[in-house]
Design a protein around this motif. Structure first.
Motif, PDB file in Angstrom:
ATOM      1  N   PRO A 221      17.494  10.834  -1.367  1.00 23.29           N
ATOM      2  CA  PRO A 221      16.368  11.543  -2.151  1.00 23.29           C
ATOM      3  C   PRO A 221      15.410  10.857  -2.584  1.00 23.29           C
ATOM      4  O   PRO A 221      15.291  10.723  -3.854  1.00 23.29           O
ATOM      5  CB  PRO A 221      17.189  12.240  -3.002  1.00 23.29           C
ATOM      6  CG  PRO A 221      18.414  11.493  -3.516  1.00 23.29           C
ATOM      7  CD  PRO A 221      18.689  10.811  -2.238  1.00 23.29           C
ATOM      8  N   CYS A 222      14.456  10.348  -1.620  1.00 23.17           N
ATOM      9  CA  CYS A 222      13.502   9.679  -2.129  1.00 23.17           C
ATOM     10  C   CYS A 222      12.149   9.594  -1.148  1.00 23.17           C
ATOM     11  O   CYS A 222      12.206   9.791  -0.140  1.00 23.17           O
ATOM     12  CB  CYS A 222      13.824   7.951  -2.236  1.00 23.17           C
ATOM     13  SG  CYS A 222      12.745   6.825  -2.611  1.00 23.17           S
ATOM     14  N   ARG A 223      11.008   9.452  -1.795  1.00 23.07           N
ATOM     15  CA  ARG A 223       9.885   9.742  -0.998  1.00 23.07           C
ATOM     16  C   ARG A 223       8.772   8.363  -1.252  1.00 23.07           C
ATOM     17  O   ARG A 223       8.880   7.785  -2.452  1.00 23.07           O
ATOM     18  CB  ARG A 223       9.075  10.806  -1.362  1.00 23.07           C
ATOM     19  CG  ARG A 223       7.718  11.052  -0.746  1.00 23.07           C
ATOM     20  CD  ARG A 223       7.065  12.328  -1.071  1.00 23.07           C
ATOM     21  NE  ARG A 223       7.743  13.421  -0.854  1.00 23.07           N
ATOM     22  CZ  ARG A 223       7.432  14.694  -1.134  1.00 23.07           C
ATOM     23  NH1 ARG A 223       6.548  14.741  -2.089  1.00 23.07           N
ATOM     24  NH2 ARG A 223       8.198  15.605  -1.159  1.00 23.07           N
ATOM     25  N   ILE A 224       8.451   7.858  -0.018  1.00 27.71           N
ATOM     26  CA  ILE A 224       7.333   6.695  -0.208  1.00 27.71           C
ATOM     27  C   ILE A 224       6.388   7.276   0.475  1.00 27.71           C
ATOM     28  O   ILE A 224       6.187   7.995   1.690  1.00 27.71           O
ATOM     29  CB  ILE A 224       7.802   5.361   0.517  1.00 27.71           C
ATOM     30  CG1 ILE A 224       9.097   4.844  -0.016  1.00 27.71           C
ATOM     31  CG2 ILE A 224       6.877   4.647   0.735  1.00 27.71           C
ATOM     32  CD1 ILE A 224       9.658   3.918   0.457  1.00 27.71           C
ATOM     33  N   THR A 225       5.096   7.127  -0.217  1.00 29.50           N
ATOM     34  CA  THR A 225       3.819   7.671   0.370  1.00 29.50           C
ATOM     35  C   THR A 225       2.972   6.674   0.646  1.00 29.50           C
ATOM     36  O   THR A 225       2.599   5.530  -0.173  1.00 29.50           O
ATOM     37  CB  THR A 225       3.024   8.450  -0.941  1.00 29.50           C
ATOM     38  OG1 THR A 225       3.677   9.415  -1.144  1.00 29.50           O
ATOM     39  CG2 THR A 225       1.783   9.016  -0.151  1.00 29.50           C
ATOM     40  N   HIS A 226       2.596   6.388   1.685  1.00 23.69           N
ATOM     41  CA  HIS A 226       1.701   5.315   2.533  1.00 23.69           C
ATOM     42  C   HIS A 226       0.056   5.761   2.292  1.00 23.69           C
ATOM     43  O   HIS A 226      -0.272   6.777   2.652  1.00 23.69           O
ATOM     44  CB  HIS A 226       1.965   5.080   3.946  1.00 23.69           C
ATOM     45  CG  HIS A 226       1.018   3.992   4.468  1.00 23.69           C
ATOM     46  ND1 HIS A 226       1.395   2.784   4.360  1.00 23.69           N
ATOM     47  CD2 HIS A 226       0.245   4.032   5.615  1.00 23.69           C
ATOM     48  CE1 HIS A 226       0.425   2.028   5.047  1.00 23.69           C
ATOM     49  NE2 HIS A 226      -0.303   2.714   5.761  1.00 23.69           N
ATOM     50  N   SER A 227      -0.399   4.780   1.815  1.00 22.86           N
ATOM     51  CA  SER A 227      -1.871   5.010   1.343  1.00 22.86           C
ATOM     52  C   SER A 227      -2.833   4.352   2.640  1.00 22.86           C
ATOM     53  O   SER A 227      -3.003   3.091   2.856  1.00 22.86           O
ATOM     54  CB  SER A 227      -2.285   4.337   0.040  1.00 22.86           C
ATOM     55  OG  SER A 227      -3.769   4.281  -0.044  1.00 22.86           O
TER      56      SER A 227
ATOM     57  N   ASP B 256       0.843  -1.232   0.005  1.00 22.52           N
ATOM     58  CA  ASP B 256       0.094   0.002   0.107  1.00 22.52           C
ATOM     59  C   ASP B 256       0.827   1.305   0.126  1.00 22.52           C
ATOM     60  O   ASP B 256       0.366   2.287   0.464  1.00 22.52           O
ATOM     61  CB  ASP B 256      -1.112  -0.029   1.193  1.00 22.52           C
ATOM     62  CG  ASP B 256      -0.114  -0.274   2.644  1.00 22.52           C
ATOM     63  OD1 ASP B 256       1.085  -0.316   2.509  1.00 22.52           O
ATOM     64  OD2 ASP B 256      -0.771  -0.086   3.458  1.00 22.52           O
ATOM     65  N   GLU B 257       2.043   1.182  -0.637  1.00 20.55           N
ATOM     66  CA  GLU B 257       2.984   2.396  -0.796  1.00 20.55           C
ATOM     67  C   GLU B 257       3.292   2.711  -1.904  1.00 20.55           C
ATOM     68  O   GLU B 257       3.316   1.719  -2.890  1.00 20.55           O
ATOM     69  CB  GLU B 257       4.225   1.977   0.224  1.00 20.55           C
ATOM     70  CG  GLU B 257       4.050   1.884   1.630  1.00 20.55           C
ATOM     71  CD  GLU B 257       5.318   1.518   2.389  1.00 20.55           C
ATOM     72  OE1 GLU B 257       4.994   1.594   3.667  1.00 20.55           O
ATOM     73  OE2 GLU B 257       6.273   1.006   1.903  1.00 20.55           O
ATOM     74  N   VAL B 258       3.541   3.887  -2.454  1.00 19.16           N
ATOM     75  CA  VAL B 258       3.936   4.391  -3.791  1.00 19.16           C
ATOM     76  C   VAL B 258       5.326   5.057  -3.633  1.00 19.16           C
ATOM     77  O   VAL B 258       5.355   5.848  -2.862  1.00 19.16           O
ATOM     78  CB  VAL B 258       3.046   5.375  -4.335  1.00 19.16           C
ATOM     79  CG1 VAL B 258       3.331   5.812  -5.770  1.00 19.16           C
ATOM     80  CG2 VAL B 258       1.627   4.523  -4.320  1.00 19.16           C
ATOM     81  N   VAL B 259       6.206   4.719  -4.409  1.00 20.15           N
ATOM     82  CA  VAL B 259       7.629   5.238  -4.251  1.00 20.15           C
ATOM     83  C   VAL B 259       7.766   6.340  -5.415  1.00 20.15           C
ATOM     84  O   VAL B 259       7.132   6.352  -6.694  1.00 20.15           O
ATOM     85  CB  VAL B 259       8.805   4.339  -4.416  1.00 20.15           C
ATOM     86  CG1 VAL B 259       8.809   3.668  -5.844  1.00 20.15           C
ATOM     87  CG2 VAL B 259      10.228   4.963  -4.273  1.00 20.15           C
ATOM     88  N   SER B 260       8.409   7.472  -5.154  1.00 16.09           N
ATOM     89  CA  SER B 260       8.726   8.682  -6.110  1.00 16.09           C
ATOM     90  C   SER B 260       9.998   8.962  -6.140  1.00 16.09           C
ATOM     91  O   SER B 260      10.870   8.692  -5.017  1.00 16.09           O
ATOM     92  CB  SER B 260       7.679   9.759  -5.832  1.00 16.09           C
ATOM     93  OG  SER B 260       7.995  10.364  -4.598  1.00 16.09           O
TER      94      SER B 260
END
Length: 244
Positions: free
Chosen positions: A139-145, A56-60
């Motif tokens: 320098p990385c972001r993970i967004t938890h849904s 349930d995570e998205v990496v950018s």
């Protein structure tokens, strides 16, 4: 029990990439994470670094992360933090979390649920320094849904709660585990469609936060604040001793 494996296979097909989706019986979260780390290290063409994620995570910022790690291939560093973001109702929170590991390093996960990285070879907790100026912050972001999906609530009831209660049986009264149990019930209350069921879960949340609030330190302080917030939302009375 979900479509994670199907989605992974579809993604590999869409980007025309080589990859294998492995299946293994679920024991607990740390066991699954460590099995994945060991499996990756055993591959003939093992990658130099591993990024651990949940379904349930998205990496950018993928290209920036690759460039960052490319510049550190010859370094002695073997663990890196990324930025984690999560939206809770109208509030978005962000924090640093270790998620990138050099393949074959000694770092392993501990914890049946809400697992954390530790280094069993030596005390290297300083590696987990996560401030803005940390050289180990990639320098990385993970967004938890975070969603109120009833299926998530069912998994929490059938899988997560027994795991936490099993851990609490080994460490009775542990504040961190008690808070994790309260947070799990909190998510179940938010997802419940039956008001009576939601009320039962909410009562359990308050009971657990009150238990965790009896100790000292940051966890007890957090539990006190959460208990007071829950009491205010439900119109419940706040024990005066909890404010002292």
């Amino acid at each position: 029990r979900d479509t994670t494996a199907v989605v992974a296979k579809q993604f590999l097909h869409e980007i025309d990439a080589l990859g294998i989706v492995y299946h293994a019986p679920f024991v607990d979260f740390a066991t699954s994470r460590n099995a994945a780390l060991d499996l990756a290290a055993s591959l003939p063409d093992a990658p130099e670094f591993l990024l651990t994620m949940s379904a349930d995570e998205v990496v950018s910022q993928g290209p920036a992360l690759r460039a960052y790690l490319q510049a550190r291939r010859e370094s002695n560093e073997d663990i890196f933090c990324v930025e984690m973001r999560q939206r809770l109702q109208d509030l978005e929170i962000a924090w640093a979390i270790p998620r990138v590991i050099r393949t074959g390093s000694s770092w392993q996960y501990e914890g049946k649920i809400h697992e954390q990285l530790v280094d069993p070879v030596g005390d290297r907790s300083y590696y987990l320094r996560t401030g803005e100026d940390s050289p180990l912050r990639a320098p990385c972001r993970i967004t938890h849904s975070a969603t109120d999906d009833p299926r998530r609530a069912a998994r929490a009831r059938d899988r997560d709660i027994p795991l936490i209660e099993e851990a609490l049986a080994v460490k009775p009264g542990d504040a961190r585990l008690t808070i994790l149990l309260a947070q799990t019930y909190e998510g179940m209350a938010a997802a419940a469609t039956d008001k009576a069921v939601a009320s039962v879960y909410a009562s359990k949340v308050m009971e657990l936060y009150q238990q965790a609030a009896g100790g000292k330190g940051d966890e007890a302080l957090y539990a006190r604040m959460k208990y007071l917030n829950c009491a205010q939302q439900t119109g419940g009375l706040t024990p005066i001793e909890l404010l002292q």
